[in-house]
Design an enzyme around this catalytic site. Structure first.
Site, PDB file in Angstrom:
ATOM      1  N   LYS A 137       0.844  -1.211   0.000  1.00 19.66           N
ATOM      2  CA  LYS A 137       0.000   0.000   0.000  1.00 19.66           C
ATOM      3  C   LYS A 137       0.870   1.247   0.000  1.00 19.66           C
ATOM      4  O   LYS A 137       0.641   2.176  -0.775  1.00 19.66           O
ATOM      5  CB  LYS A 137      -0.898  -0.009   1.244  1.00 19.66           C
ATOM      6  CG  LYS A 137      -1.539   1.325   1.580  1.00 19.66           C
ATOM      7  CD  LYS A 137      -2.282   1.246   2.902  1.00 19.66           C
ATOM      8  CE  LYS A 137      -2.707   2.612   3.410  1.00 19.66           C
ATOM      9  NZ  LYS A 137      -1.595   3.437   3.873  1.00 19.66           N
ATOM     10  N   ASN A 138       1.857   1.287   0.872  1.00 13.70           N
ATOM     11  CA  ASN A 138       2.648   2.512   1.000  1.00 13.70           C
ATOM     12  C   ASN A 138       3.615   2.724  -0.165  1.00 13.70           C
ATOM     13  O   ASN A 138       4.220   3.784  -0.274  1.00 13.70           O
ATOM     14  CB  ASN A 138       3.413   2.521   2.329  1.00 13.70           C
ATOM     15  CG  ASN A 138       2.482   2.715   3.516  1.00 13.70           C
ATOM     16  OD1 ASN A 138       1.298   3.006   3.335  1.00 13.70           O
ATOM     17  ND2 ASN A 138       2.996   2.541   4.718  1.00 13.70           N
TER      18      ASN A 138
ATOM     19  N   ARG B 107      -4.385  10.363   3.115  1.00 14.34           N
ATOM     20  CA  ARG B 107      -3.210  11.174   3.398  1.00 14.34           C
ATOM     21  C   ARG B 107      -2.337  11.290   2.141  1.00 14.34           C
ATOM     22  O   ARG B 107      -1.759  12.325   1.843  1.00 14.34           O
ATOM     23  CB  ARG B 107      -2.425  10.501   4.535  1.00 14.34           C
ATOM     24  CG  ARG B 107      -1.072  11.091   4.826  1.00 14.34           C
ATOM     25  CD  ARG B 107      -1.182  12.406   5.518  1.00 14.34           C
ATOM     26  NE  ARG B 107       0.123  12.949   5.863  1.00 14.34           N
ATOM     27  CZ  ARG B 107       0.305  14.121   6.414  1.00 14.34           C
ATOM     28  NH1 ARG B 107      -0.728  14.883   6.692  1.00 14.34           N
ATOM     29  NH2 ARG B 107       1.504  14.553   6.700  1.00 14.34           N
TER      30      ARG B 107
ATOM     31  N   CYS C 133      -5.652   8.302   8.155  1.00 17.30           N
ATOM     32  CA  CYS C 133      -5.872   7.958   9.556  1.00 17.30           C
ATOM     33  C   CYS C 133      -5.517   9.144  10.460  1.00 17.30           C
ATOM     34  O   CYS C 133      -4.571   9.880  10.188  1.00 17.30           O
ATOM     35  CB  CYS C 133      -5.016   6.758   9.942  1.00 17.30           C
ATOM     36  SG  CYS C 133      -5.562   5.216   9.201  1.00 17.30           S
TER      37      CYS C 133
ATOM     38  N   ARG D 274      -0.203  15.584  12.127  1.00 16.86           N
ATOM     39  CA  ARG D 274       0.251  15.302  10.761  1.00 16.86           C
ATOM     40  C   ARG D 274       0.396  16.573   9.920  1.00 16.86           C
ATOM     41  O   ARG D 274      -0.271  16.737   8.889  1.00 16.86           O
ATOM     42  CB  ARG D 274      -0.664  14.278  10.086  1.00 16.86           C
ATOM     43  CG  ARG D 274      -0.730  12.979  10.846  1.00 16.86           C
ATOM     44  CD  ARG D 274      -1.397  11.883  10.085  1.00 16.86           C
ATOM     45  NE  ARG D 274      -0.479  11.157   9.210  1.00 16.86           N
ATOM     46  CZ  ARG D 274      -0.790  10.054   8.566  1.00 16.86           C
ATOM     47  NH1 ARG D 274      -1.975   9.547   8.680  1.00 16.86           N
ATOM     48  NH2 ARG D 274       0.088   9.444   7.796  1.00 16.86           N
TER      49      ARG D 274
ATOM     50  N   ASP E 228       3.952   1.622  11.700  1.00 15.62           N
ATOM     51  CA  ASP E 228       2.772   0.915  11.189  1.00 15.62           C
ATOM     52  C   ASP E 228       2.626  -0.487  11.785  1.00 15.62           C
ATOM     53  O   ASP E 228       1.543  -1.067  11.741  1.00 15.62           O
ATOM     54  CB  ASP E 228       2.845   0.798   9.658  1.00 15.62           C
ATOM     55  CG  ASP E 228       2.401   2.078   8.969  1.00 15.62           C
ATOM     56  OD1 ASP E 228       2.066   3.052   9.668  1.00 15.62           O
ATOM     57  OD2 ASP E 228       2.393   2.105   7.720  1.00 15.62           O
TER      58      ASP E 228
ATOM     59  N   ARG F 165      -8.922  -0.268   3.606  1.00 16.41           N
ATOM     60  CA  ARG F 165      -7.968   0.717   3.079  1.00 16.41           C
ATOM     61  C   ARG F 165      -6.611   0.068   2.783  1.00 16.41           C
ATOM     62  O   ARG F 165      -5.872   0.557   1.919  1.00 16.41           O
ATOM     63  CB  ARG F 165      -7.765   1.858   4.081  1.00 16.41           C
ATOM     64  CG  ARG F 165      -8.993   2.735   4.274  1.00 16.41           C
ATOM     65  CD  ARG F 165      -8.623   4.019   4.987  1.00 16.41           C
ATOM     66  NE  ARG F 165      -7.404   4.545   4.417  1.00 16.41           N
ATOM     67  CZ  ARG F 165      -6.402   5.075   5.131  1.00 16.41           C
ATOM     68  NH1 ARG F 165      -6.487   5.155   6.434  1.00 16.41           N
ATOM     69  NH2 ARG F 165      -5.323   5.523   4.535  1.00 16.41           N
TER      70      ARG F 165
HETATM   71  C1  UD1 Z   1       3.935   7.461   5.738  1.00 15.66           C
HETATM   72  C2  UD1 Z   1       3.080   6.259   5.500  1.00 15.66           C
HETATM   73  C3  UD1 Z   1       2.430   5.829   6.791  1.00 15.66           C
HETATM   74  C4  UD1 Z   1       3.505   5.552   7.801  1.00 15.66           C
HETATM   75  C5  UD1 Z   1       4.429   6.763   7.920  1.00 15.66           C
HETATM   76  C6  UD1 Z   1       5.642   6.508   8.796  1.00 15.66           C
HETATM   77  C7  UD1 Z   1       2.224   6.307   3.236  1.00 15.66           C
HETATM   78  C8  UD1 Z   1       1.062   6.608   2.357  1.00 15.66           C
HETATM   79  N1  UD1 Z   1       2.051   6.576   4.529  1.00 15.66           N
HETATM   80  O1  UD1 Z   1       3.112   8.503   6.228  1.00 15.66           O
HETATM   81  O2  UD1 Z   1       1.670   4.658   6.572  1.00 15.66           O
HETATM   82  O3  UD1 Z   1       2.873   5.331   9.033  1.00 15.66           O
HETATM   83  O4  UD1 Z   1       4.939   7.133   6.650  1.00 15.66           O
HETATM   84  O5  UD1 Z   1       6.408   5.477   8.269  1.00 15.66           O
HETATM   85  O6  UD1 Z   1       3.237   5.832   2.798  1.00 15.66           O
HETATM   86  N2  UD1 Z   1       5.769  15.369   9.908  1.00 15.66           N
HETATM   87  C9  UD1 Z   1       5.863  16.719  10.172  1.00 15.66           C
HETATM   88  N3  UD1 Z   1       5.797  17.600   9.130  1.00 15.66           N
HETATM   89  C10 UD1 Z   1       5.647  17.182   7.848  1.00 15.66           C
HETATM   90  C11 UD1 Z   1       5.566  15.791   7.582  1.00 15.66           C
HETATM   91  C12 UD1 Z   1       5.628  14.909   8.634  1.00 15.66           C
HETATM   92  O7  UD1 Z   1       5.990  17.143  11.319  1.00 15.66           O
HETATM   93  O8  UD1 Z   1       5.594  18.031   6.946  1.00 15.66           O
HETATM   94  C13 UD1 Z   1       5.799  14.431  11.020  1.00 15.66           C
HETATM   95  C14 UD1 Z   1       4.487  13.668  11.139  1.00 15.66           C
HETATM   96  O9  UD1 Z   1       3.526  14.410  11.862  1.00 15.66           O
HETATM   97  C15 UD1 Z   1       4.925  12.419  11.866  1.00 15.66           C
HETATM   98  C16 UD1 Z   1       6.317  12.196  11.289  1.00 15.66           C
HETATM   99  O10 UD1 Z   1       6.748  13.435  10.751  1.00 15.66           O
HETATM  100  O11 UD1 Z   1       5.003  12.678  13.241  1.00 15.66           O
HETATM  101  C17 UD1 Z   1       6.364  11.113  10.220  1.00 15.66           C
HETATM  102  O12 UD1 Z   1       5.546  11.483   9.144  1.00 15.66           O
HETATM  103  P1  UD1 Z   1       5.821  10.990   7.645  1.00 15.66           P
HETATM  104  O13 UD1 Z   1       7.061  10.180   7.578  1.00 15.66           O
HETATM  105  O14 UD1 Z   1       5.695  12.162   6.759  1.00 15.66           O
HETATM  106  O15 UD1 Z   1       4.627  10.001   7.430  1.00 15.66           O
HETATM  107  P2  UD1 Z   1       3.591   9.984   6.254  1.00 15.66           P
HETATM  108  O16 UD1 Z   1       4.301  10.259   4.964  1.00 15.66           O
HETATM  109  O17 UD1 Z   1       2.406  10.803   6.633  1.00 15.66           O
END
Ligand code: UD1
Length: 436
Positions: free
Chosen positions: A22-23, A92, A116, A121, A302, A394
């Protein structure tokens, strides 16, 4: 799939082939919008997030059709730069269209994404990274408006965000000059994205390390096989461990699951592996000590909820620290309702193994939390009911059928779908056959 029922207490036994990730597939689908040609993605999982993403792409002029596990996409004449707000609000990963559209058209209007609810986020890393490349970003009325082709240059991410790294790679495809991303996320799904884009003519080096370089290069269509889903694999392993079962998984890369396998081995599971398959045999479990989530190659956030579910009966105390998302223990009340002994303080959960769990009525809260509820209910004595089980669709294709092949007593009660699903069905009508 609104409500599922599980009659637990039966060890899971058998073999499963792991589905496509999925990711990985969601960024790959977003990337297809950046490629002015035909692309084919093989090994696509039959999950709802894929169907919603295809509907989003369709609204931008990217046509797609599904044949079994292959999705053919054609973005040659796609001109849309403003994805549908209702669909984008369900995922997301819809935010990844920002990079893809900026890279291709130099313009994007993206509604704030859904997915989620795991905490705030924020998108600050995505947006400041784009601004560092010369893109103008304005957020008003819940819409991100971005203008301008990236100029090229260097971005330093203070945290290795998966989504920000993917967005910046996609935006850099249309940059006027070379782009360097320092502090990039190292997840295997990022390398998979680069492998696909390089097959399309991109020149990306270092993906999967903390320093990614993208050189400007014309793109063309290509075919790519999606990486196996390490999170789906982790979930099945946790279900087998929780029930004292024996499970063989094929079509996966055990190397991507190393921290999960280490925790399950420390808990007493016997794991044997080849390059693309593994077998886990579980007996009585003991607490593996402390588990700390973190960016790859650390223990994946995850897998935190499913692993917690696997350890509810493990003798002793397991301490779980969630360092990635601030609100990722939403499954804990449901696990307690099954008889688990869990104390949560801030981002730390202490799980004290109990002798037995019992069936209960649960409500799914999020995708991986729902998966944890399934694992725990499979190990509980008696019947459990999980409402709002659509969360599982999902990320897990054919969950009920797959668990049944392993001997699980699990069935569903079809009912009126939630509003968001009805919206998807209407928009997606006729274009996503074979998907839930
Ligand atoms: C992706 C994955 C999700 C997984 C996560 C962590 C997909 C579609 N989703 O989510 O399943 O749980 O990686 O491996 O692949 N953050 C900030 N600012 C930003 C972006 C992120 O503060 O601009 C913080 C987030 O709030 C969180 C952390 O960084 O605390 C990790 O987020 P991120 O690695 O970006 O996860 P996702 O890409 O949302």
């Amino acid at each position: 799939m609104d409500t599922i029922y599980i009659n637990g207490g039966r060890p899971l036994r058998g073999t499963l082939a792991v589905q496509g990730s999925k990711n990985a597939v969601l960024p790959l689908l977003a990337a297809a919008a950046a490629v002015p040609g035909k692309t084919v993605l093989l090994h696509c999982p039959p999950i709802r997030d894929v169907a919603v993403t295809r509907a989003l792409l369709h609204g931008l002029g990217v046509s797609s059709c599904r044949h079994g596990d292959a999705i053919e996409l054609d973005a040659a004449s796609a001109v849309g730069t403003a994805p549908d707000a209702v669909l984008a609000g369900q995922l997301r990963s819809s935010v990844l269209l920002l990079g893809a559209l900026i890279g291709r058209h130099g313009s994007a209007e993206i509604p704030l994404p859904g997915g989620c609810v795991l905490g705030a986020r924020p998108l600050d890393l995505h947006l400041s990274g784009l601004e560092a490349l010369g893109v103008r970003v304005v957020c008003e009325d819940g819409v991100l408006r971005c203008q301008g082709r990236p100029s090229g240059g260097t971005v330093r991410l203070p945290y290795p965000s998966v989504g920000a790294t993917e967005n910046l790679i996609l935006a850099a495809l249309g940059a006027a000059g070379p782009v360097c991303i320092h502090g990039a996320a190292k997840e295997p799904e990022i390398r998979d994205l680069a492998v696909f884009l390089n097959a399309c003519g991109a020149q990306i080096t270092g993906a999967g390390t903390g320093l990614v370089r993208i050189m400007p290069s014309p793109l063309h269509g290509a075919s790519h096989r999606v990486l196996p889903d390490r999170m789906e694999a982790a979930t099945w392993l946790c279900a087998a461990a929780a029930t004292g079962g024996c499970l063989t998984l094929t079509e996966l890369r055990p190397a991507h699951l190393r921290p999960v396998l280490e925790v399950l081995s420390r808990a007493g599971c016997d794991v044997t592996e080849t390059e693309t398959a593994l077998t886990l045999r579980a007996g009585a479990l003991t607490a593996p000590g402390t588990v700390v989530t973190g960016p790859y190659p650390a223990f994946p956030t995850d897998a935190q909820a499913p692993v917690m579910a696997a350890l509810l009966l493990a003798e002793g105390l397991t301490r779980i620290e969630e360092t990635v998302f601030e609100n990722r223990f939403r499954h804990v009340p449901a696990l307690r309702a099954l008889g688990a002994d869990i104390d949560c303080t801030g981002r730390t959960a202490c799980v004290r193994g109990v002798k037995a769990l019992h069936g209960a009525a649960l409500t799914a809260t999020d995708l991986r939390g729902a998966a944890a509820m399934v694992c725990a209910a499979l190990s509980a004595q008696g019947e459990s009911k999980i409402t709002q089980a659509w969360h599982l669709e999902r990320g897990y294709g054919q969950l009920i059928q797959r668990l049944r092949t392993l001997g699980a007593e699990i069935w569903m009660e079809p009912k009126q779908s939630p509003t968001r699903r009805t919206t998807w069905n209407r928009t997606e009508s006729g274009r996503a056959s074979g998907e839930p």
